[in-house]
Design a protein around this motif. Sequence first.
Motif, short mmCIF file in Angstrom:
data_model
loop_
_atom_site.label_atom_id
_atom_site.label_comp_id
_atom_site.label_asym_id
_atom_site.label_seq_id
_atom_site.Cartn_x
_atom_site.Cartn_y
_atom_site.Cartn_z
N ASP A 175 41.20 20.48 6.74
CA ASP A 175 42.42 20.59 5.93
C ASP A 175 42.09 20.99 4.50
OD1 ASP A 175 45.16 20.23 5.13
OD2 ASP A 175 44.63 18.24 4.40
N LEU A 176 41.15 20.29 3.88
CA LEU A 176 40.82 20.58 2.49
C LEU A 176 40.08 21.90 2.33
CD1 LEU A 176 39.82 17.05 1.13
CD2 LEU A 176 42.02 18.25 0.95
N ALA A 177 39.33 22.31 3.36
CA ALA A 177 38.67 23.62 3.31
C ALA A 177 39.71 24.74 3.32
CB ALA A 177 37.70 23.77 4.48
N LYS A 178 40.76 24.56 4.12
CA LYS A 178 41.83 25.57 4.17
C LYS A 178 42.56 25.67 2.83
CE LYS A 178 42.85 25.35 9.13
NZ LYS A 178 43.87 24.95 10.15
N CYS A 179 42.65 24.54 2.11
CA CYS A 179 43.32 24.53 0.80
C CYS A 179 42.45 25.15 -0.29
CB CYS A 179 43.68 23.11 0.39
SG CYS A 179 44.92 22.30 1.39
N GLY A 180 41.18 25.36 0.02
CA GLY A 180 40.27 25.87 -1.00
C GLY A 180 39.74 24.78 -1.90
N VAL A 181 39.96 23.51 -1.52
CA VAL A 181 39.48 22.40 -2.33
C VAL A 181 38.02 22.10 -2.01
CG1 VAL A 181 39.74 19.94 -2.77
CG2 VAL A 181 41.76 21.39 -2.56
N THR A 182 37.70 22.08 -0.73
CA THR A 182 36.34 21.81 -0.27
C THR A 182 35.70 23.10 0.20
OG1 THR A 182 36.85 19.55 0.38
CG2 THR A 182 34.97 20.58 1.45
N GLU A 183 34.48 23.37 -0.27
CA GLU A 183 33.78 24.59 0.11
C GLU A 183 32.35 24.25 0.53
OE1 GLU A 183 34.21 27.12 -3.34
OE2 GLU A 183 36.02 28.02 -2.50
N PRO A 184 32.18 23.71 1.73
CA PRO A 184 30.84 23.31 2.17
C PRO A 184 29.94 24.52 2.37
CG PRO A 184 32.38 23.20 4.00
CD PRO A 184 33.21 23.48 2.77
N GLU A 185 28.68 24.34 2.05
CA GLU A 185 27.69 25.36 2.35
C GLU A 185 27.18 25.19 3.78
OE1 GLU A 185 24.60 25.69 -0.52
OE2 GLU A 185 25.97 25.60 -2.23
N THR A 186 27.10 23.92 4.22
CA THR A 186 26.67 23.61 5.58
C THR A 186 27.58 22.53 6.15
OG1 THR A 186 24.36 24.07 5.03
CG2 THR A 186 24.77 22.83 7.05
N VAL A 187 28.11 22.77 7.34
CA VAL A 187 28.88 21.76 8.05
C VAL A 187 27.97 21.14 9.10
CG1 VAL A 187 30.81 21.35 9.62
CG2 VAL A 187 31.12 22.83 7.64
N VAL A 188 27.80 19.83 9.00
CA VAL A 188 26.91 19.10 9.91
C VAL A 188 27.78 18.37 10.93
CG1 VAL A 188 25.06 17.41 10.09
CG2 VAL A 188 25.27 18.81 8.02
N ASP A 189 27.75 18.81 12.15
CA ASP A 189 28.58 18.25 13.22
C ASP A 189 27.91 17.00 13.79
OD1 ASP A 189 30.16 17.69 15.40
OD2 ASP A 189 30.15 19.72 16.21
N ILE A 190 28.56 15.84 13.61
CA ILE A 190 28.03 14.58 14.16
C ILE A 190 28.94 14.04 15.26
CG2 ILE A 190 26.89 13.98 12.00
CD1 ILE A 190 29.20 11.98 11.49
N SER A 191 29.92 14.84 15.68
CA SER A 191 30.94 14.34 16.59
C SER A 191 30.41 13.95 17.97
CB SER A 191 32.05 15.39 16.75
OG SER A 191 31.55 16.59 17.32
N HIS A 192 29.23 14.46 18.34
CA HIS A 192 28.71 14.19 19.69
C HIS A 192 27.56 13.18 19.69
CE1 HIS A 192 30.79 18.05 20.13
NE2 HIS A 192 30.98 17.69 21.37
N LEU A 193 27.29 12.55 18.56
CA LEU A 193 26.21 11.56 18.52
C LEU A 193 26.56 10.36 19.41
CD1 LEU A 193 25.17 11.50 14.75
CD2 LEU A 193 24.13 12.75 16.66
N LYS A 194 25.65 9.95 20.22
CA LYS A 194 25.89 8.87 21.18
C LYS A 194 25.73 7.50 20.51
CE LYS A 194 24.45 11.55 25.23
NZ LYS A 194 25.85 11.70 25.68
N GLY A 195 26.53 6.55 20.97
CA GLY A 195 26.40 5.17 20.52
C GLY A 195 27.15 4.82 19.27
N LEU A 196 27.81 5.79 18.65
CA LEU A 196 28.53 5.51 17.40
C LEU A 196 30.03 5.35 17.60
CD1 LEU A 196 26.82 7.77 14.70
CD2 LEU A 196 26.31 5.41 15.35
N ASP A 197 30.46 5.31 18.85
CA ASP A 197 31.90 5.16 19.10
C ASP A 197 32.22 3.84 19.80
OD1 ASP A 197 30.76 5.74 21.52
OD2 ASP A 197 32.27 7.22 22.12
#
Length: 327
Positions: free
Chosen positions: A35-57
């Motif tokens: 959401d914030l990237a689309k607004c131009g507020v956040t401009e990450p150089e690298t997006v680190v995907d942690i959504s599939h890490l096991k054991g954290l849910d």
Amino acid sequence: MRDFSYLRANSVDAARQAAALPGAMLLAGGTTLIDLAKCGVTEPETVVDISHLKGLDTITLDDRGITIGALARMSSVADHAEIKSRFPAVSEALWQAASAQLRNMATIGGNLMQRTRCPYFRDPANFPACNKRTPGSGCSAIGGVTRGHAVLGTSEACIATYPGDLATALVAFDATVHVGDRQVAADDFFLLPGATPDRENAIEPGEVITAISIPASAAAGRSTYLKVRDRQSYEFAAASAAVGVEFEADGRTIRDLRVALGGVATKPWRARAVEEALKGKLLEADIVKQASLLAIEGAVDHGANHYKIELAPRVVARAILKVGETA
């Protein structure tokens, strides 16, 4: 949205290493980052995907309390039978947050990391002055339209309101945020703006939230989350309160009380003055209403948000009396 690199972490350690890279940002549910990237507020150089890490849910409970993995979905936590029974304010806060679609995607850790924000922060094209985006540039909100802005914990640099619901309940019931090998009290995790409103939480570069724990208590077991807003759903709070009460054996004298405010401050706001004023007192409407005025001590309005100074104590009193009705 500018181009960025994508990295999918395969372990918590890998996520920490990647999170330490300049311009790196973590992606879990993505409901805030995208959401914030689309607004131009956040401009990450690298997006680190942690959504599939096991054991954290995972969600685990015992006699000492509950531990909620950072990747647990908001909807899963809100609907968990033991949480609804032993920590009702936590469940209610989550159910009243965002929309069903967002709750199904958003994670608990990501929810805590959402930005303290206002319409001026979200509109860099028309309002370039924002100390949260560009430190030292000024605050467009001060002197602007301020109806939704904070009246507690503000500074000359920022008057944006912390928007989250869950964190209000976490602060009320002394939750702990697990950040790798560190543990941070929820009340200390969120920072006041002061002269550095761009720094909103206690996360350091290379750190990742792994879990949140909430200690069991009688007050948490008899609790509620009351949210007042301009429309019934999918709206930030004008004022909210997470409240829990433990009574003496007579069922009317307050032994322990927990109160935290949302929607009125730059961070989730613990109302300790209200707690102390009511401990040992009978739960009577006049006593509760008078003590609830202490919730707004030190408040400073900016015109259109003055109503929050009157609204917040009423929300606190209503929440306390609501819990009292179940005693």
